[in-house]
Design an enzyme around this catalytic site. Sequence first.
Site, PDB file in Angstrom:
ATOM      1  CG  ASP A  51      -1.871   1.115   1.308  1.00 49.58           C
ATOM      2  OD1 ASP A  51      -2.812   1.106   0.516  1.00 49.58           O
ATOM      3  OD2 ASP A  51      -1.690   2.002   2.159  1.00 49.58           O
ATOM      4  CD  GLU A  53      -2.331   1.793  -3.353  1.00 51.00           C
ATOM      5  OE1 GLU A  53      -3.465   2.083  -3.753  1.00 51.00           O
ATOM      6  OE2 GLU A  53      -1.941   2.003  -2.187  1.00 51.00           O
TER       7      GLU A  53
END
Length: 653
Positions: free
Chosen positions: A336, A367
């Site tokens: 993340d 990400e």
Amino acid sequence: MQTMTQCNRKHLYDSRAFARSYHYEGPLGALYSPACTRFALWAPTAQAVSLRLYRTGSGGQAEQTLPLRRAGRGVWLQQLDGDWDGWYYEYIVTDREGTARRTADPWARAAGVDGARSMVIDLARTDPDGWAEDAAPPRTAEEIIYELHVKDFSHDPASGVPEAWRGKYKALTLRGTTLNGDGVHPTGLDYLRRLGVTHVQLMPVFDFGSVPETDPTAFNWGYDPVNYNLPEGSYATDPTDGAVRIRELKEAVQALHAAGFRVIMDVVYNHTYRLDSWLWRTEPWYFYRQNPDGSPSNGSACGNDLASERSMCRRYILDSVLYWAQEYHMDGFRFDLMALLDTELMQDIRAALDARFGAGEKILYGEPWAAGPSAMRRGTHGAGKRALPRLDPGIGAFCDATRDLVKGHILYESRPGFVNGGSARLADMAAAVTGWAGAGHGAFRVQAPSQTVSYLSSHDDWTLWDKLVLTMDPARRFDDPQPALLAANRLAAAFCFGCQGHWFLLAGEEYGRTKQGLRDSFNAPADLNRLDWQRAWTGPWQALADYYRGLMALRPQLPALCDKTASARGRLLEAWRPGRQCAAFRLENGGRWAQLILCYNAAGRPRTLTLPDGDWQVLADGENSFLWQAEPARLVAGRAEAAPGAALILGRI
């Protein structure tokens, strides 16, 4: 005075002298054996540390309180003889100002309810039968990744999962479940096998703080870390016993492996649920970035950022990843807000996983962005988009450029993409087909398709179906399988199918999963977030899922799309426009079909393609993705027609 203290700590922790004096490589946490348990806590600026021992994971009085001794390099130790398996514990850390803070152990591997009290655990007793022999299924020609939330997966009564196991790890162990128990329409793992995905990405299953673990009605995605090295208890059948959640997550991984899936873990090492965390209470501010005025950095938009560039924070994260891979047999990790982690850390993680498990055996991606600027130490670089060309090719990233090109920008509800009324440059579409590998692509640039995760929707932002409804249907009928929207969904899926890189999709995307237009459902009720198993097997929605299923079965047979090497972009031989809102691409393939033509027609009228010499087999069109199985083969030569709003995929015999 407090702000000055915070600033002083920042300068202290960023100094090389501090790292030289206090970096520690020895074991930390409660290290169990039947003969004794060794407690080790890293708290270099503490003046005193004591250990409290409890019989239970919550409530009650401490049975014993014992001091820890300072042991050098910032570590405090205590060793207790005897068998302490199943006992719970916490620390009292007293700082230089005399302030005493109760804290759980940030290095703990087990905990009681809500992760508030750590637990001594004999991990061997949490292993399911056959765990030593558990192994991931062999790597396949392609990775097709399916993002799954544990509670979403089986919350729906129509799932066929027994009520006591709905929303639990146990639901991931079941085979033979069917729609409302009808014995005909598979749900759960059998549905996923039929669909054709190869990897299941579990949304956060570490211990998170946004859900009371004993409240069955509570829901959250789980991007709120409390204890990084132990499972979330709300998915366990008994969250009050710290051993149960461990055993049941292992059982789920084991069952997924046995069913033919590799398991990817969604990890959130960029922030903690609150700044007032176990990490902060043991060594205030060390694990967190600070602005020049001493305030917490907030590039995560969650109130704090972990300082991955500091040596003990880097060690903490690296050890945690390796622990999940070793103890829980996780086959990969999705990071993340990876841009909040520094490039040195990500390179170290890739190298360590390769060294321990074999090169490329564990998939790694994240990400490549942050939620805002972060106060990284000067000279540190985040693992965001700009870093991708310099990272190991085995570190991948979500490709927002392809996502936005296909369906429209995620920040603007009404802005369409190629399939839903917008436009796209041919050069950008060609870049997407080749996974944005090589120089010259400003939107997204990588060394090789091994770094590209091509996708159309994930848990964040609108589902693909909801975005199509918002841009194509003024009445916003999210449960109406309108032919134009279904066609746009099939066209989008076909385009993503035709992109080099890893193929990723949100669970339920294949049958038009809707959240009724809610952009981010992180804390919405489970009834909205659940996988709707009835929808999966209903008329046009089932047909849409079958379209995805055919593409998933076809893709592993096409080396042009599965090639992850830096030379893969050389397979694109030409790109052209057969007409407005239509693009076609010819690729060198090899194998069963020497070449491929991928044609995507978003126009409201047919488009004609002039074909190179030879016979071309129709592999898929806008309605049927199983044409490659047709007997006799459907062949065209000279010219072919792409239907309005449809894909046409051809393979040269």
